[in-house]
Design an enzyme around this catalytic site. Structure first.
Site, PDB file in Angstrom:
ATOM      1  N   THR A 153       0.874  -1.182   0.000  1.00 50.57           N
ATOM      2  CA  THR A 153       0.000   0.000   0.000  1.00 50.57           C
ATOM      3  C   THR A 153       0.912   1.234   0.000  1.00 50.57           C
ATOM      4  O   THR A 153       1.360   1.664  -1.040  1.00 50.57           O
ATOM      5  CB  THR A 153      -0.969  -0.001   1.193  1.00 50.57           C
ATOM      6  OG1 THR A 153      -0.228  -0.217   2.412  1.00 50.57           O
ATOM      7  CG2 THR A 153      -2.005  -1.103   1.040  1.00 50.57           C
ATOM      8  N   LYS A 179       3.919  -7.012   4.049  1.00 54.11           N
ATOM      9  CA  LYS A 179       3.722  -5.603   3.752  1.00 54.11           C
ATOM     10  C   LYS A 179       3.464  -4.890   5.059  1.00 54.11           C
ATOM     11  O   LYS A 179       2.880  -5.449   5.994  1.00 54.11           O
ATOM     12  CB  LYS A 179       2.585  -5.388   2.748  1.00 54.11           C
ATOM     13  CG  LYS A 179       1.186  -5.736   3.220  1.00 54.11           C
ATOM     14  CD  LYS A 179       0.494  -4.719   4.105  1.00 54.11           C
ATOM     15  CE  LYS A 179       0.533  -3.343   3.500  1.00 54.11           C
ATOM     16  NZ  LYS A 179      -0.077  -2.337   4.482  1.00 54.11           N
ATOM     17  N   THR A 190      -0.088  -3.040  11.488  1.00 55.84           N
ATOM     18  CA  THR A 190      -0.838  -3.017  10.245  1.00 55.84           C
ATOM     19  C   THR A 190      -0.001  -3.675   9.199  1.00 55.84           C
ATOM     20  O   THR A 190       0.614  -3.038   8.381  1.00 55.84           O
ATOM     21  CB  THR A 190      -1.189  -1.622   9.787  1.00 55.84           C
ATOM     22  OG1 THR A 190      -2.185  -1.760   8.813  1.00 55.84           O
ATOM     23  CG2 THR A 190      -0.128  -0.859   9.170  1.00 55.84           C
ATOM     24  N   GLU A 276       6.297   4.703   7.161  1.00 55.49           N
ATOM     25  CA  GLU A 276       5.809   5.810   6.339  1.00 55.49           C
ATOM     26  C   GLU A 276       6.616   7.082   6.583  1.00 55.49           C
ATOM     27  O   GLU A 276       6.690   7.580   7.711  1.00 55.49           O
ATOM     28  CB  GLU A 276       4.325   6.041   6.606  1.00 55.49           C
ATOM     29  CG  GLU A 276       3.460   4.944   6.006  1.00 55.49           C
ATOM     30  CD  GLU A 276       1.989   5.100   6.314  1.00 55.49           C
ATOM     31  OE1 GLU A 276       1.190   4.454   5.621  1.00 55.49           O
ATOM     32  OE2 GLU A 276       1.635   5.830   7.252  1.00 55.49           O
ATOM     33  N   ASN A 402      -0.253  10.492   5.449  1.00 58.45           N
ATOM     34  CA  ASN A 402      -1.492  10.108   6.125  1.00 58.45           C
ATOM     35  C   ASN A 402      -2.581  11.166   6.103  1.00 58.45           C
ATOM     36  O   ASN A 402      -3.751  10.857   6.323  1.00 58.45           O
ATOM     37  CB  ASN A 402      -1.175   9.683   7.566  1.00 58.45           C
ATOM     38  CG  ASN A 402      -0.553   8.306   7.612  1.00 58.45           C
ATOM     39  OD1 ASN A 402      -1.223   7.300   7.471  1.00 58.45           O
ATOM     40  ND2 ASN A 402       0.762   8.270   7.763  1.00 58.45           N
ATOM     41  N   SER A 407      -7.439   9.636  -0.334  1.00 54.31           N
ATOM     42  CA  SER A 407      -7.517  10.142  -1.693  1.00 54.31           C
ATOM     43  C   SER A 407      -6.342   9.663  -2.547  1.00 54.31           C
ATOM     44  O   SER A 407      -6.330   9.900  -3.741  1.00 54.31           O
ATOM     45  CB  SER A 407      -7.536  11.675  -1.678  1.00 54.31           C
ATOM     46  OG  SER A 407      -6.397  12.185  -1.021  1.00 54.31           O
TER      47      SER A 407
END
Length: 407
Positions: A153, A179, A190, A276, A402, A407
């Site tokens: 992702t 992942k 996650t 991230e 984040n 979107s």
């Protein structure tokens, strides 16, 4: 034990494929399939979040109630979490479709989803994706690599690893892919992890080996303090290596557990390093602890501290933040006995001795902290127990990623 090239297709009898089903993303693959030529015994560990995604509930049933598993279907983009009773219907429909095209039992199909919470799956695209995945199954290293890419992702790189080891005179192989980049926190994160092995091992010991190793691997990773709804690690063993059945905790079981830990620890480091927005993997080692629990608590407290993470981002040897994070962890220790070191590919430096600043060079410390992998080592001088936690620095890009994730 030897590290080799590959991932989920490295072990005998396992194949993988990927497809672009257009579930959420356009212009990239977003579905993956893992398949064993023969039925496998399966083990799994799952999120501790009370809010559990439908695939987690489905896989718990398969792992705990089915005798065998033979396939895994995973989609990225939509998590199939908080989707009500329809979410379980999606899982059943996915498993039924896979069972039909693969010629296996529905209760032998595991499913996994990752992505946005609350969105409904488009089953016509899932089913079309399965129709693409089945004929594309392949046992090559490249097929496994493409499957690892399809489940990403916000990940920036695919994550996979494989090892070989010997049991009973037979070569055994274990490989995995995962992942995970954001919404990562101890007690599962996650993340989705899929591990395959051709070892011959009982279902009971397979589950015990995974459940025990989780404590020192996936439960020691944190990126941002958020525990996900979809966390799943699945371990499939198809016995194709031909080793004597591992059904007791003997030397063969020990060798299996060592290989499993190597695979899991490697995947965990890859997750933490690809957090991230991260620019650095941040590893925290607590040594000299009185108990393992004490070491775990302290290492997790440091690796999850936002102030420590921002200091790592700034390449700042702000050791007071680390000692502070240890102090509010709830674990008891004497701060006036703590030694603290930073280590990376650029060297190792002691920045605190017996709870106060050591005589060190800020320039050298900054150089060490500027590497893409940084380790903080705290010796609390109370015993011989230790623990390691993995995280990353906290950068401006974490917010950017984040703030507009949906979107």
């Amino acid at each position: 034990m030897e590290y080799i090239e590959g991932g989920v297709t490295a072990a005998k009898g396992f194949k993988a494929s990927s497809a672009a089903a257009g579930i959420k993303y356009q212009g990239r693959t977003d579905m993956a399939m893992i398949y064993s030529d023969v039925p496998c015994v399966a083990a799994g560990t799952f999120t501790t979040n009370i809010v559990k995604a439908a695939p987690v509930k489905w896989d718990r049933q398969v792992v705990y109630e089915s005798e065998h598993a033979q396939a895994v279907i995973c989609n990225s983009g939509i998590a199939n979490a908080c989707t009500g009773v329809q979410g379980m219907a999606y899982c059943e429909a996915t498993a039924a479709k896979a069972a039909e095209v693969l010629g296996v039992q529905k209760d032998a199909v595991l499913v996994a989803s990752t992505g946005v919470i609350g969105m409904q799956l488009k089953m016509d695209r899932i089913e079309a994706g399965i129709d693409m995945l089945a004929p594309a199954l392949d046992g090559s290293i490249e097929a496994g690599h493409l499957a690892a890419k399809a489940i990403m992702t916000t990940d920036t790189v695919p994550k996979e690893v494989a090892v070989t080891f010997e049991i009973g005179g037979k070569k055994v192989t274990m490989g995995g892919m995962c992942k995970g980049s954001g919404m990562i926190h101890p007690n599962m994160c996650t993340m989705l992890g899929f591990i395959t092995t051709d070892a011959n091992i009982s279902k009971a010991l397979l589950q015990e080996a995974l459940s025990e190793d989780i404590k020192d691997t996936y439960n020691m990773v944190s990126v941002d303090g958020d525990t996900s709804t979809n966390d799943t690690v699945l371990l499939l063993a198809n016995s194709q290596a031909g080793n004597p059945l591992i059904d007791t905790k003997n030397e063969d079981y020990k060798a299996f557990c060592e290989a499993l830990h190597a695979v899991n620890a490697c995947l965990c480091r890859k997750i933490a390093g690809d957090g991230e927005g991260a620019s650095a993997l941040f590893e925290v080692k607590i040594i000299g602890a009185e108990t393992k629990e004490q070491a775990v608590t302290l290492s997790k407290s440091v690796v999850t501290s936002s102030l420590v993470k921002t200091a790592i981002c700034g390449h700042d040897a702000n050791w007071g933040r680390i000692l502070c994070a240890m102090g509010y962890s709830g674990a008891q220790f004497d701060p006036e006995k703590v030694d603290l070191f930073f280590e990376s590919a650029s060297g190792k430096i002691q920045i605190m001795k017996d709870g106060v600043a050591a005589d060190y060079s800020e320039e050298e410390a900054t150089k060490i902290l500027s590497e893409p992998e940084v380790t903080a080592i705290a010796d609390i001088k109370m015993g011989d127990q230790e623990a390691t936690a993995w995280g990353c620095d906290l950068t401006y890009d974490y917010i950017k990623i984040n703030a507009d994730y949906r979107s």
